[in-house]
Design an enzyme around this catalytic site. Sequence first.
Site, PDB file in Angstrom:
ATOM      1  N   GLY A  33       2.052  -2.921   8.316  1.00  0.00           N
ATOM      2  CA  GLY A  33       2.178  -3.631   9.584  1.00  0.00           C
ATOM      3  C   GLY A  33       3.597  -4.117   9.813  1.00  0.00           C
TER       4      GLY A  33
ATOM      5  N   ARG B 262     -29.956 -10.819  32.098  1.00  0.00           N
ATOM      6  CA  ARG B 262     -30.310  -9.454  32.509  1.00  0.00           C
ATOM      7  C   ARG B 262     -31.819  -9.285  32.480  1.00  0.00           C
ATOM      8  NH1 ARG B 262     -30.999  -4.643  34.237  1.00  0.00           N
ATOM      9  NH2 ARG B 262     -29.611  -2.933  33.636  1.00  0.00           N
TER      10      ARG B 262
ATOM     11  N   ASP C   5     -10.920  -2.938  -0.085  1.00  0.00           N
ATOM     12  CA  ASP C   5     -12.136  -2.222   0.288  1.00  0.00           C
ATOM     13  C   ASP C   5     -13.342  -3.021  -0.190  1.00  0.00           C
ATOM     14  OD1 ASP C   5     -14.396  -0.291  -0.713  1.00  0.00           O
ATOM     15  OD2 ASP C   5     -13.322   0.816   0.850  1.00  0.00           O
TER      16      ASP C   5
ATOM     17  N   THR D 225       0.821  -1.213   0.000  1.00  0.00           N
ATOM     18  CA  THR D 225       0.000   0.000   0.000  1.00  0.00           C
ATOM     19  C   THR D 225       0.853   1.260   0.000  1.00  0.00           C
ATOM     20  OG1 THR D 225      -1.735  -1.153   1.219  1.00  0.00           O
ATOM     21  CG2 THR D 225      -1.806   1.240   1.250  1.00  0.00           C
TER      22      THR D 225
ATOM     23  N   GLY E 151     -25.568   0.177  28.751  1.00  0.00           N
ATOM     24  CA  GLY E 151     -24.374   0.790  29.316  1.00  0.00           C
ATOM     25  C   GLY E 151     -23.271  -0.218  29.590  1.00  0.00           C
TER      26      GLY E 151
ATOM     27  N   SER F 198      -5.479   0.885  -2.862  1.00  0.00           N
ATOM     28  CA  SER F 198      -5.713  -0.447  -3.413  1.00  0.00           C
ATOM     29  C   SER F 198      -5.346  -0.568  -4.894  1.00  0.00           C
ATOM     30  CB  SER F 198      -7.188  -0.838  -3.228  1.00  0.00           C
ATOM     31  OG  SER F 198      -7.531  -0.874  -1.863  1.00  0.00           O
TER      32      SER F 198
ATOM     33  N   GLU G 129      -7.216  -5.534   3.194  1.00  0.00           N
ATOM     34  CA  GLU G 129      -7.286  -6.701   2.306  1.00  0.00           C
ATOM     35  C   GLU G 129      -8.348  -6.490   1.222  1.00  0.00           C
ATOM     36  OE1 GLU G 129      -5.408  -9.382   1.861  1.00  0.00           O
ATOM     37  OE2 GLU G 129      -4.055  -8.564   3.346  1.00  0.00           O
TER      38      GLU G 129
END
Length: 640
Positions: A173, A306, A420, A134, A395, A140, A418
């Site tokens: 990376g 819950r 779009d 990239t 929450g 891409s 990898e």
Amino acid sequence: MSTSAMRDYLDGPHKAARDVVRAGLSAHADLGDLAVRLPRDEYRDRILDLLLQSAADGLPARGYPKEYGGEADLGGFIAAFETLAFGDLSLMVKAGVQFGLFAGAILHLGTEKHHERYLADAISGRLLGCFAMTETGHGSNVQALGTTATYDETRGEFVVHTPSAAARKDYIGNAARHGRMAAVFAQLIVGGERHGVHCLMVPIRDADGSALPGVTLSDCGPKLGLNGVDNGRIVFDQVRVPREALLDRYAQVDADGTYRSAIENPDRRFFTMLGTLVQGRVSVGGAAINASKVALTIAIRYGAQRRQFGAPGSNEEAILLDYRMHQRRLLPLLARTYALHFAQAELVEEFARVFDDDQGEHDRRALEAQAAGTKALGTWHATETIQMCREACGGAGYLAENRLATLKADTDVFTTFEGDNTVLMQLVAKGLLTDYRESFGKLDPLGMARFVTAQAVEIAVEKAALRPLIERLRDVVPNRSDAADPDAGLRDDAYHSGLLRFREEHMLAGVARRLKGGIDAGDDPFDVFNRCQDHVIAAGRAHVDRIVVEAFQTAVRNAPEEIRPRLQDLYDLHALATIEGERAWYLEHGRLSPGRSKAITALVNELCAVVRPAAVELVDAFGVPGSSTEVPMVVPSQHE
């Protein structure tokens, strides 16, 4: 239903590989909150330690040849990699960079000399590397990369150079902190002639971690998520590497500067090289689906305990998951996760078959399209599912300790790396259009005449694959006159496939007509395609929706009797929810009556109620470490 039987079926032939990773993740109880607990550099180094531990446990070795310390088990490798998503996603991505992309480039683009020199060290983690494709200005669009690799025949070296700011390698990376070598994609220039993008092995750091002369490294800085991955930028200033640094499986440069390739067409050569790297796309899609499993495990187990509100006059509040709307929010997503799991399993087996047997170009092209579509749907699904699970937990879902915040941040980028997803859906549709054109070309003159006469249209290509299909589906697919019994056959697999296939073929034919009509009118082909882009992407999505549904059908048919009824309920929920989501289109095109459309919505509601009693067992079957022994979220007391 037996949870263990369902888990065994989901794990499939690679259960052992998945269980090794589960055991490794279970041994590190702190994985869930590393991102919020550790400073960035400590977090990155902790992820590196875990990466090296995964290498010691044999994770990457599964996917590589035995002569370099591997096990030659591609399917097991991808299954193990996907399972890493049950833990920290930065670990999964860093493993993908090191063991999938960097080592994969060496394996698939290099030859024996590269394998001997680099591969064992790459899969053991002794040589940490980057996948430098990239660029800042091209993203891409790999064919337009600006980095150059110019051959100097007087010294037998390539000169790797970044000619502009737009050609800077970006978001790489392992580049910011740990990588020592990069697989660099650059425009190859030999004897003043450009030969397109090729890959070279270029050292970027010395043993002490300092950047090598001519290499400038910088950090991309804090990100929305995945901050355990050291994404960086790389700039090359006339960096020299030996001629042997070229990964030369598909093209070679002799010492005297002669360029040779068995694939003469440069476009075909480029796409052949990129096609060998489809493993990353396969793996990312699977990891996204597994991230969805983690979110659903948290939200469904929470919702099953819950309590909130209740019937007027009652002293007991109702369980969240007993509310119809709560079921509607989560259970169709659970069913779709199962559907995508089985579609991904089919893709992994196809990937292993194609690469184990070194299949031809047509099979690889089909695999690339399948991988693109599954990755797009899987990652879009993860984004939707994790957000819905967060909302469904109120929450509590917003607290970092409960993982949903980290899952949401870490998976958000999956829709764009990898490939779009929008671009990938175009790839899927272009493959379908190519097959469409080829099937038309195979008709003999009499067959073509029959089609033209039958349709009385000027353009036969759009109809060649569609009309026979419509004729076969006439008795399966309902129309405006089906009001007599709107509930008939709603749980029929053939009915689901018929509707989805009709949508796919109808949209594909429409795209073909629009493209051909615009070109025949003399419009610029790029402008024509651009005008149709939304239609193209919708056709690609329709195709993948159908593939996923049919993969789920196959999984139900092949399931052990013990779990088949429960899978059938999930399948029906997924198929009908998919049709329900597109019911406006079906109504517009006369393929659903209003009565049947309402009946589908009512049946989706009923199926949510049918699935609800087994919901916790169904998420436990995913085997997320720790989830079957404890609720992965603190449940407030009834009156808190």
